[in-house]
Design a protein around this motif. Structure first.
Motif, mmCIF file in Angstrom:
data_model
loop_
_atom_site.group_PDB
_atom_site.id
_atom_site.type_symbol
_atom_site.label_atom_id
_atom_site.label_comp_id
_atom_site.label_asym_id
_atom_site.label_seq_id
_atom_site.Cartn_x
_atom_site.Cartn_y
_atom_site.Cartn_z
ATOM 1 N N GLY B 33 0.818 -1.201 0.000
ATOM 2 C CA GLY B 33 0.000 0.000 0.000
ATOM 3 C C GLY B 33 0.854 1.253 0.000
ATOM 4 O O GLY B 33 0.634 2.179 -0.788
ATOM 5 N N LEU B 34 1.860 1.260 0.870
ATOM 6 C CA LEU B 34 2.696 2.462 0.992
ATOM 7 C C LEU B 34 3.481 2.716 -0.297
ATOM 8 O O LEU B 34 3.587 3.858 -0.755
ATOM 9 C CB LEU B 34 3.656 2.309 2.178
ATOM 10 N N MET B 36 2.697 1.776 -3.335
ATOM 11 C CA MET B 36 1.768 2.250 -4.363
ATOM 12 C C MET B 36 1.491 3.743 -4.197
ATOM 13 O O MET B 36 1.446 4.492 -5.163
ATOM 14 C CB MET B 36 0.455 1.474 -4.281
ATOM 15 N N LEU B 37 1.293 4.140 -2.941
ATOM 16 C CA LEU B 37 1.038 5.551 -2.665
ATOM 17 C C LEU B 37 2.219 6.400 -3.138
ATOM 18 O O LEU B 37 2.050 7.420 -3.818
ATOM 19 C CB LEU B 37 0.813 5.743 -1.165
ATOM 20 N N LEU B 39 4.494 5.584 -5.363
ATOM 21 C CA LEU B 39 4.574 5.541 -6.827
ATOM 22 C C LEU B 39 3.593 6.519 -7.459
ATOM 23 O O LEU B 39 3.911 7.232 -8.410
ATOM 24 C CB LEU B 39 4.257 4.126 -7.322
ATOM 25 N N LEU B 40 2.374 6.524 -6.896
ATOM 26 C CA LEU B 40 1.338 7.397 -7.446
ATOM 27 C C LEU B 40 1.774 8.860 -7.365
ATOM 28 O O LEU B 40 1.710 9.601 -8.342
ATOM 29 C CB LEU B 40 0.038 7.164 -6.677
#
Lengths: 273, 296, 317
Positions: B33-34, B36-37, B39-40
């Protein structure tokens, strides 16, 4: 001689107070849902005197106190039967507005509960909502003086009331109550959360206040009752242990020195329980 | 070695190993999750940061990506959210006060509570259909059809459950002492609520309101459904004016094939995220103040 | 009323005086009643909203089903209301919806549950107080941003790994949607794990169980209702999610389980029609309400089931 339970006429030891009583509870039963909290209670509260309610915890002292300003209305499922009158007027008459009752019969709570606002605002708010149109500064000063708090707070009236000490907060709550000019002040163990010095101050204050107000106080502290009150009502659980009632009522001196009811004597001399 | 030890095979080493593996796995799950955040944020910043400029903030959309800007969607978002707040705040707080302070225990109260819980789970696009039919079509004479007013009313209904739930929590957190003190002075219920309960609960209510607003600022689907435009080269001049909002503009740019518009979309996203982060910071500050107050 | 009244009252008050003073006053009574009903009206707005939703969906769906039979809606395998050769079979949209949702859930449920276990059982309070809010940022990011991320970052990345992956596909938005739902699953599951009484953990530790055994064999089963509720809510969220799929999954309603090509979900269809210039009142216009009604029913059922599970675990402890 004991108080007659299950009776519809006044027990003999309260009748002599009938003519000077401001508040009268006659044959009162209180239920919370199906549980009975008070049974057949009689109590007369004489004018300009301090009346103490004493007795073991859980015997309904606070419940009885809250009958007189209809605070029990706020508890869901609470039901009050019998007659509770203020100068002859039944307080539970459908025509009677509990809001008006509470203005004339003020209350001080066990734990000091000032509003999280300024000292000034704490005292002024009650008067303002009750439509006071006079000089508010004067009213605040008068109330604080009567509550023996003026000298301690006069320079910081606009500070937050929560900054005061516990004893000061409780005297502020008393000032707040008397600012709306009630006739009776109900006090629910007003000193139980305070240290001994603050307690003494509250007791001195009560003696002064009775010149102008009628006071009914709940206390678990028998010395306190003996020190400050003129009349004392002794409450106990009924013999089946299900509900509280007044077992003895009279002048404080008589109740403490020559109790009529053996249960009172046991309790006062520490033999109870 | 006693008999007891023979009968049990503790295999402690193996069990502990299993435990360690699991712990690493669970930690890795959080990291997904972290990462991905991160990366986004990285992706959006890389694509769009270079495009951010005063010109971008103050220009209308254009057919040429390098000339386009987000003035009309930005203004549209601010107006829509403000208007929505004007509708949703009093109604939501009123409902919360009713449920916490006034409501008797009866079927109607239960119905309202269950209903609020269920509304929170209705997909936002369904609210779009509601707004489209009722505000944009049936009440078109009053709302101006697919207008700013229609959009705000629809979004107000969408955030109402959030406002009610958070306001109820804030009101419930007010110590009962304060209510009793007010009533014992001869205050009516409303005097008690207005002078003591509401001021005390206000930071908490505002925190919830801000979170609701930040939800609304990012909402796209219901506004597309009611027919908010995707290309608006003017500023709304009345409640009945047509409008667009930031997420719709971003959606429009993402949907185009030209890479230049994708850069614009990324820049728009940075602006949108910046607004949301500021709102959340404000909410955290308010919550902190509220908690301080409760401690005393 | 001034304070002087009270003073005089206490001196020579007869019962009649007291009655007059304490009687309910009409003005105040009226004001309080008006306020009470105004507040009730605020509460009723939420009921009206639900009624409005149901009315609108039923009304327009009814119009739709006057022209298209329910049988065709439920049995046809093609959905082409915007073409010349019109078919009105809902299944391609339902399939698209469940395909993306299934992918999202296969990401969100395991990761969410593991995160919840880590936060609730393993993380120190300090670590937890840092990780949890960061994770929750994920839930606050607008879906249009996720759509951008899916279309322009995740899809190109996946195309390097998966051959024949189309520019619009079900995998990429599915995965991104899973990331979006993850904090919801972890946060609700963690609440459920947190609600498990300490005594239960202590009992297991006292039998010589390791932390892993306590977590997975005692705490998780005890919190199962709450975890189930969070899973079902996650399904409901995935089914109703719109912008990610509208941006990155394409607009081709096909009845397929192949996630590599473009598909269309129910929500994306509603967006597609809303963006076009379909005249209000036309059959194509009514389809979005029929689709919306189907979507509403699915999410309603899911929410009710989840509510049931939440209730059950609240009752347990």
């Amino acid at each position: 001689m004991t108080v007659h339970l299950m009776t519809t006429t006044a027990p003999t030891n309260v009748t002599d107070l009938e003519n000077v009583a401001v508040l009268k509870a006659q044959n009162v039963n209180v239920y919370y849902g199906t549980k009975q909290a008070l049974r057949d209670v009689w109590l007369y509260v004489p004018e300009h005197k301090i009346t103490a309610l004493i007795g073991p915890s859980g015997c309904g002292k606070s419940t009885l106190l809250r009958c007189f300003n209809r605070m029990n209305d706020l508890i869901p499922n609470a039901r009050v039967e019998g007659e509770i009158t203020y100068r002859g007027q039944n307080l539970y008459d459908p025509d009677i507005d509990p809001v008006e009752v509470r203005r004339r019969i003020g209350m001080v709570f066990q734990k000091p509960n000032p509003f999280p606002k300024s000292i000034y605002e704490n005292v002024a708010w009650g008067a303002r909502i009750n439509g006071y149109r006079g000089d508010m500064d004067e009213l605040v000063e008068r109330a604080l003086r009567r509550a023996a708090l003026w000298d301690e707070v006069k320079d910081r009236l606009h500070d937050n009331a929560l900054a005061l000490s516990g004893g000061q907060q409780q005297r502020l709550c008393i000032a707040r109550a008397i600012a709306v000019e009630p006739e009776v002040i109900l006090m629910d163990e007003p000193a139980s959360a305070l240290d001994p010095i603050a307690t003494l101050k509250i007791e001195d204050l009560m003696r002064e206040l009775k010149e102008r107000y009628t006071i009914l106080i709940v206390t678990h502290n028998m010395q306190q009752a003996a020190r400050v009150s003129d009349y004392t009502a002794m409450m106990m659980l009924t013999e089946d242990g299900r509900a509280g009632t007044v077992v003895e009522f009279g002048e404080t001196e008589q109740v403490f020195t020559r109790p009529r009811d053996p249960r009172t004597e046991d309790y006062i001399t520490g033999r109870f329980g | 070695m006693s008999l007891r030890d023979i009968a049990f095979e503790h295999q402690l080493a193996r069990r502990h190993l299993k435990g360690r593996i699991f712990q690493v796995l669970a930690f890795a799950a959080i990291c997904v999750g972290l990462v991905m955040l991160a990366l986004l944020f990285f992706d959006v910043l890389r694509d769009g940061l270079g495009r951010l400029s005063w010109q971008f903030l103050t220009s209308f959309p254009s057919r040429r990506p390098e000339r386009a800007g987000i003035l009309s969607p930005l203004v549209g978002s601010v107006l829509m959210v403000t208007l929505m707040g004007v509708f949703a705040f009093p109604v939501g707080v009123g409902a919360a006060i009713y449920l916490e302070e006034y409501a008797p225990k009866n079927w109607l109260t239960d119905l309202i509570q269950i209903n609020v819980a269920n509304l929170a789970g209705v997909p936002s696009i369904i609210y779009g259909l509601l707004g489209l039919e009722i505000f944009a079509r049936w009440l078109a004479n009053y709302t101006g059809g697919r207008s700013l007013l229609t959009g705000s009313l629809t979004m107000a209904l969408l955030i109402l459950p959030i406002v009610i739930v958070s306001a109820r929590e804030a009101i419930r957190a007010v110590p009962n002492d304060i209510r009793l003190a007010a009533l014992a002075l001869g205050a009516t219920k409303w005097q008690m609520v207005r002078s003591h309960v509401l001021p005390y609960a206000m930071p908490g209510i505002l925190t919830g309101m801000i979170l609701a607003v930040s939800r609304a600022i990012g909402e796209t689907a219901p506004l597309i459904t009611i027919g908010a435009l995707t290309y608006v080269a003017f500023l709304p001049d009345s409640l009945k004016s047509q409008f667009t909002v930031l997420p719709i503009q971003i959606f429009n740019w993402v949907s185009r094939p030209q890479a230049g518009f994708h850069v614009n979309a990324a820049a728009g996203i940075i602006v949108l995220l910046a607004i949301l982060l500021s709102l959340n910071a404000l909410a955290i500050y308010l919550r902190h103040r509220f908690e301080q107050r409760l401690k005393r | 009323m001034t304070l002087r009244d009270t003073t005089s009252l206490s001196q020579a008050a007869t019962q009649a005086d007291v009655y007059l003073a304490l009687r309910r006053k009409q003005g105040r009574r009226l004001a309080e009643t008006v306020i009470r009903y105004t507040l009730l009206a605020c509460g009723l707005v939420s009921i009206l909203t639900t009624l409005g939703i149901v009315t609108v969906l039923l009304f327009e769906s009814f119009q739709f089903f006057r022209e298209v039979s329910v049988v065709e809606f439920l049995t046809d395998t093609q959905w082409t209301p915007l073409f010349k050769d019109k078919h009105f079979g809902i299944w391609p949209l339902v399939a698209g919806t469940f395909l993306t949702s299934a992918i999202a859930l296969s990401v969100a449920l395991p990761l969410g549950l593991l995160s919840a276990i880590y936060l609730s059982e393993y993380a120190s309070p300090r670590v937890r107080s840092v990780l949890k809010p960061i994770l929750e940022i994920l839930a606050g990011i607008p879906t249009v941003v996720y759509g951008y991320f899916a279309l322009l970052f995740v899809t190109p990345l996946l195309q390097k790994v998966i051959p024949n992956l189309a520019g619009f596909n079900a995998i990429s938005p599915g995965i991104v949607m899973g990331i979006m739902i993850l904090p919801m699953v972890s946060s609700l599951s963690e609440d459920a794990l947190h609600a498990v009484p300490r005594a239960l953990r202590d009992a297991a530790y006292a039998l010589g169980a390791t932390k892993f055994e306590v977590s997975t064999q005692v705490v998780v089963p005890a919190a199962l209702s709450g975890i189930t509720a969070s899973f079902i809510l996650a399904v409901s969220r995935a089914v109703g999610e719109t912008m990610i799929v509208a941006i990155a999954a394409g607009q081709r309603p096909v009845l397929t389980l192949d996630p590599r090509g473009p598909i269309q979900t129910m929500t994306a269809y509603i967006v597609q029609v809303s963006l076009g210039d379909t005249p209000a009142g036309s059959l194509a216009f009514k389809t979005i309400f029929a689709v919306g009604f189907t979507l509403f029913l699915i999410t309603l059922v899911l929410n009710v089931i989840s509510h049931f599970f939440v209730r059950r675990y609240r009752e347990q402890y």
